[in-house]
Write an enzyme that holds these catalytic residues in place. Structure first.
Site, PDB file in Angstrom:
ATOM      1  N   HIS A  58       0.844  -1.203   0.000  1.00 14.20           N
ATOM      2  CA  HIS A  58       0.000   0.000   0.000  1.00 14.20           C
ATOM      3  C   HIS A  58       0.871   1.240   0.000  1.00 14.20           C
ATOM      4  CE1 HIS A  58       0.597  -1.389   4.147  1.00 14.20           C
ATOM      5  NE2 HIS A  58       0.607  -0.120   4.517  1.00 14.20           N
ATOM      6  N   HIS A 106       0.800   5.160   1.172  1.00 18.02           N
ATOM      7  CA  HIS A 106       0.120   6.191   1.957  1.00 18.02           C
ATOM      8  C   HIS A 106       0.217   7.505   1.187  1.00 18.02           C
ATOM      9  CE1 HIS A 106       0.078   4.033   5.968  1.00 18.02           C
ATOM     10  NE2 HIS A 106       1.057   3.366   5.376  1.00 18.02           N
TER      11      HIS A 106
HETATM   12  P1  DGP Z   1       1.303   0.388   7.507  1.00 17.51           P
HETATM   13  O1  DGP Z   1       1.567   0.640   8.961  1.00 17.51           O
HETATM   14  O2  DGP Z   1       2.230   1.135   6.568  1.00 17.51           O
HETATM   15  O3  DGP Z   1       1.227  -1.097   7.206  1.00 17.51           O
HETATM   16  O4  DGP Z   1      -0.131   0.997   7.226  1.00 17.51           O
HETATM   17  C1  DGP Z   1      -1.316   0.317   7.456  1.00 17.51           C
HETATM   18  C2  DGP Z   1      -2.391   1.343   7.584  1.00 17.51           C
HETATM   19  O5  DGP Z   1      -3.640   0.685   7.476  1.00 17.51           O
HETATM   20  C3  DGP Z   1      -2.434   2.084   8.918  1.00 17.51           C
HETATM   21  O6  DGP Z   1      -2.161   3.463   8.674  1.00 17.51           O
HETATM   22  C4  DGP Z   1      -3.833   1.899   9.441  1.00 17.51           C
HETATM   23  C5  DGP Z   1      -4.586   1.378   8.244  1.00 17.51           C
HETATM   24  N1  DGP Z   1      -5.643   0.428   8.547  1.00 17.51           N
HETATM   25  C6  DGP Z   1      -5.536  -0.686   9.295  1.00 17.51           C
HETATM   26  N2  DGP Z   1      -6.710  -1.341   9.314  1.00 17.51           N
HETATM   27  C7  DGP Z   1      -7.579  -0.613   8.568  1.00 17.51           C
HETATM   28  C8  DGP Z   1      -8.943  -0.781   8.205  1.00 17.51           C
HETATM   29  O7  DGP Z   1      -9.630  -1.735   8.583  1.00 17.51           O
HETATM   30  N3  DGP Z   1      -9.492   0.183   7.430  1.00 17.51           N
HETATM   31  C9  DGP Z   1      -8.772   1.268   6.995  1.00 17.51           C
HETATM   32  N4  DGP Z   1      -9.407   2.155   6.231  1.00 17.51           N
HETATM   33  N5  DGP Z   1      -7.464   1.442   7.297  1.00 17.51           N
HETATM   34  C10 DGP Z   1      -6.889   0.517   8.070  1.00 17.51           C
END
Ligand code: DGP
Length: 110
Positions: free
Chosen positions: A96, A98
């Site tokens: 992903h 950001h």
């Molecule tokens: P990273 O730490 O780079 O793996 O980012 C993962 C991101 O995913 C973190 O910023 C929070 C987000 N995240 C985790 N679970 C969910 C979810 O269920 N829905 C959404 N929209 N974001 C989520």
């Protein structure tokens, strides 16, 4: 399916979608670190940037530019981040990007 982001793509877990095309889905981060914080993910599963082909990376960054324009971020700027692996701070093992914007960013990041 035990990948969280694959379940979001499948519609099993709701998300706040901001962009979608054949290859990419983007939705708002559940724990925003900036006024605009969007996650851009490939619909095909890759654990991280390490196992993703260049086409997949290109589609994510092209989508990021479109979304940044849609969100009104191109004039003041924005940041794209790809956390990778444990020390890189990657908590979800589905590639992903950001997209962060709406405030001044610090450098170096923490
Ligand atoms: P990273 O730490 O780079 O793996 O980012 C993962 C991101 O995913 C973190 O910023 C929070 C987000 N995240 C985790 N679970 C969910 C979810 O269920 N829905 C959404 N929209 N974001 C989520």
């Amino acid at each position: 399916m035990n990948c969280l982001f694959c379940r979001i793509i499948a519609g099993e877990i709701p998300s706040s979608k901001v962009y979608e095309d054949e290859y990419v889905l983007a939705f708002r981060d559940i724990d925003p670190q900036a006024p605009t914080h969007i996650l851009i993910i490939p619909k095909e599963h890759y654990d991280s940037v390490l196992d993703a082909p260049p086409e997949a990376i290109g589609r994510l960054t092209e989508a990021a530019k479109t979304i940044a324009e849609n969100e009104g971020l191109t004039e003041n700027g924005f940041r794209l981040v790809i956390n990778t692996g444990d020390e890189g701070g990657q908590s979800v093992k589905h590639l992903h990007v950001h997209l962060l914007g709406g405030r001044s960013m610090q450098w170096p990041p923490g």
